[in-house]
Design an enzyme around this catalytic site. Structure first.
Site, PDB file in Angstrom:
ATOM      1  CG  HIS A 174       5.413 -16.512  25.119  1.00 27.57           C
ATOM      2  ND1 HIS A 174       4.534 -16.098  26.108  1.00 27.57           N
ATOM      3  CD2 HIS A 174       5.222 -17.857  24.980  1.00 27.57           C
ATOM      4  CE1 HIS A 174       3.848 -17.135  26.536  1.00 27.57           C
ATOM      5  NE2 HIS A 174       4.241 -18.210  25.869  1.00 27.57           N
ATOM      6  CB  CYS A 175      10.449 -18.787  27.260  1.00 22.18           C
ATOM      7  SG  CYS A 175      11.361 -20.345  27.378  1.00 22.18           S
ATOM      8  N   PRO A 176       8.340 -20.841  25.321  1.00 18.64           N
ATOM      9  CG  PRO A 176       8.759 -22.220  23.483  1.00 18.64           C
ATOM     10  CD  PRO A 176       9.041 -20.858  24.021  1.00 18.64           C
TER      11      PRO A 176
ATOM     12  CG  ASN B 262       4.772 -16.623  32.313  1.00 14.02           C
ATOM     13  OD1 ASN B 262       4.306 -15.664  31.719  1.00 14.02           O
ATOM     14  ND2 ASN B 262       4.506 -16.848  33.599  1.00 14.02           N
TER      15      ASN B 262
END
Length: 398
Positions: A121-123, A127
């Site tokens: 999960h990439c902040p 997403n």
């Protein structure tokens, strides 16, 4: 505005995308401004090419950033199940999504959905990175690194020309004395040079890591599964073959292409000869079973607040050695029983066991809590001792 479009717009109203967009805009605007003095596009074809190349890199970075976030990783449908009922025994079940996890799918706590071929999960894009947007995300990283390398060159050369402007004028090199720095342009130029170099280093490392993952056809989660499989192989003598590594060029083609279109349908995957669709999922189930066998029950003797920095309730030692993970911290009351699966010096990770008579459909509570709040409940302990402890504690409260 449709609900999907509204969700897409709201996704960008988050600290991660806002900071990322701010960095892209800051570096782009400052580079174009300084380049306009240092090497104006109208002076020569090479100058025009330089400006056009930088703008193309900047636009590509922004485009692939938006596409990576807006496209999303691809979510498994709620209550998903395989076509054959006999295959259900080879898959893990997700209590949140109320369905089975397809091969290479994992549940994301932040998205609250099962993600197809989840990497992480990439902040920054707010997403997950997975099956559907892995190509867009990798392209974003690559263009960001190239664009910031170009920006660093433009800003550094402009800064040098601006600082030596008086020297050029003194010796009659008037054609080189075209960069005039003010206090604000000097500060912003130096700031954006640092920003661009920081992006090249940090994003460059992530870009290389993603390329390695693509060439090996393994996500970050699958790297961890494979590592544990090798430990199991050494301990039990059970040989495990990773089924998705089809060769570097084939692996690369599944993610990297002109349109960044994901290969396949996200559920069925090409595998090596001798493997099947459930080779990896069966290994996951075996690892889960071993994990359950290693787990231990702990009873809470001191309430845990669920705080990330429980300074007042737990002291400095606990706060100075937190688990290096974004996994949740959980709130626990005296008398709760937790099934612990991971141990640190001052922290434990486990799942709170539901009390008899509680709602079985309630959400599972899992996370970290301070070790000093709990005492191990040995299997041979008399259950009545624990029940007596709860009764005594209840009387004290009254």
């Amino acid at each position: 505005m449709s609900p999907n479009w509204l969700k897409t717009v709201l996704r960008f109203l988050h600290w991660g995308p806002l900071i990322a967009i701010g960095i892209i805009k800051s570096i782009t605007v400052m580079s174009v401004y300084m380049n306009g003095m240092w090497w104006p596009a109208h002076t020569s074809f090479a100058a025009f090419l330089n400006q056009a190349c930088f703008l193309a890199l900047s636009a590509s970075t922004g485009f692939y950033f938006v596409m990576a976030s807006a496209t999303g990783p691809g979510f498994l449908p709620l209550k998903w199940k395989p076509k054959k009922a006999t295959d259900e025994s080879c898959l893990q079940y997700c209590n949140v999504c109320e369905g089975f996890k397809a091969p290479r799918s994992h549940h994301c706590r932040k998205c609250n959905r099962c993600v197809i071929k989840m990497d992480h999960h990439c902040p920054w894009i707010n997403n997950c990175v997975g099956w559907s947007n892995h190509g867009y995300f990798t392209a974003f990283l690559g263009f960001a690194v190239l664009g910031c390398m170009h920006a660093t060159t433009i800003l550094a050369a402009s800064l040098y020309a601006g600082l030596y402007r008086d020297w050029y004028i003194y010796y009659g090199h008037y054609s080189k004395a075209n960069v005039q720095l003010t206090i604000w342009s000097l500060v912003l130029c130096v700031f954006n040079i640092g920003l661009a170099i920081g992006v090249v280093i940090t994003v460059g490392i992530l870009f290389m890591y993603q390329l390695r993952a693509i060439l090996n056809n393994r996500t970050a989660i699958e790297d961890w599964i494979l590592e544990k499989a090798r430990f199991r192989e050494e301990r039990n003598g059970e040989q495990f073959v990773y089924p998705y590594d089809l060769g570097r060029w084939t692996n690369l083609g599944q993610v990297i292409n002109v349109s960044c279109t994901a290969a396949g349908n996200g559920v069925e995957w090409a595998v090596l000869e001798g493997c099947d669709q459930y080779t990896l999922t069966r290994e996951q189930l075996a690892q889960k079973e071993e994990k359950r066998a290693r787990s231990r029950s702990y009873v809470i003797r001191r309430a845990a607040t669920g705080s990330w920095i429980p300074l007042l309730s737990q002291g400095f030692k606990v706060c100075l050695s937190p688990p290096l993970t974004d996994e949740p911290r959980i709130k626990l009351l005296i008398g709760d029983v937790v099934r612990v699966t991971r141990w640190r010096k001052h922290w434990l990770f486990g799942e709170k066991l539901q009390q008899p008579g509680s709602d079985m459909s309630a959400k599972r509570v899992r996370g970290w809590f301070p070790r000093q709040c709990a005492v191990e409940l040995a299997e041979e302990d008399d259950v009545m001792d624990h029940a007596q402890f709860l009764e005594d504690n209840k009387k004290k409260r009254m």
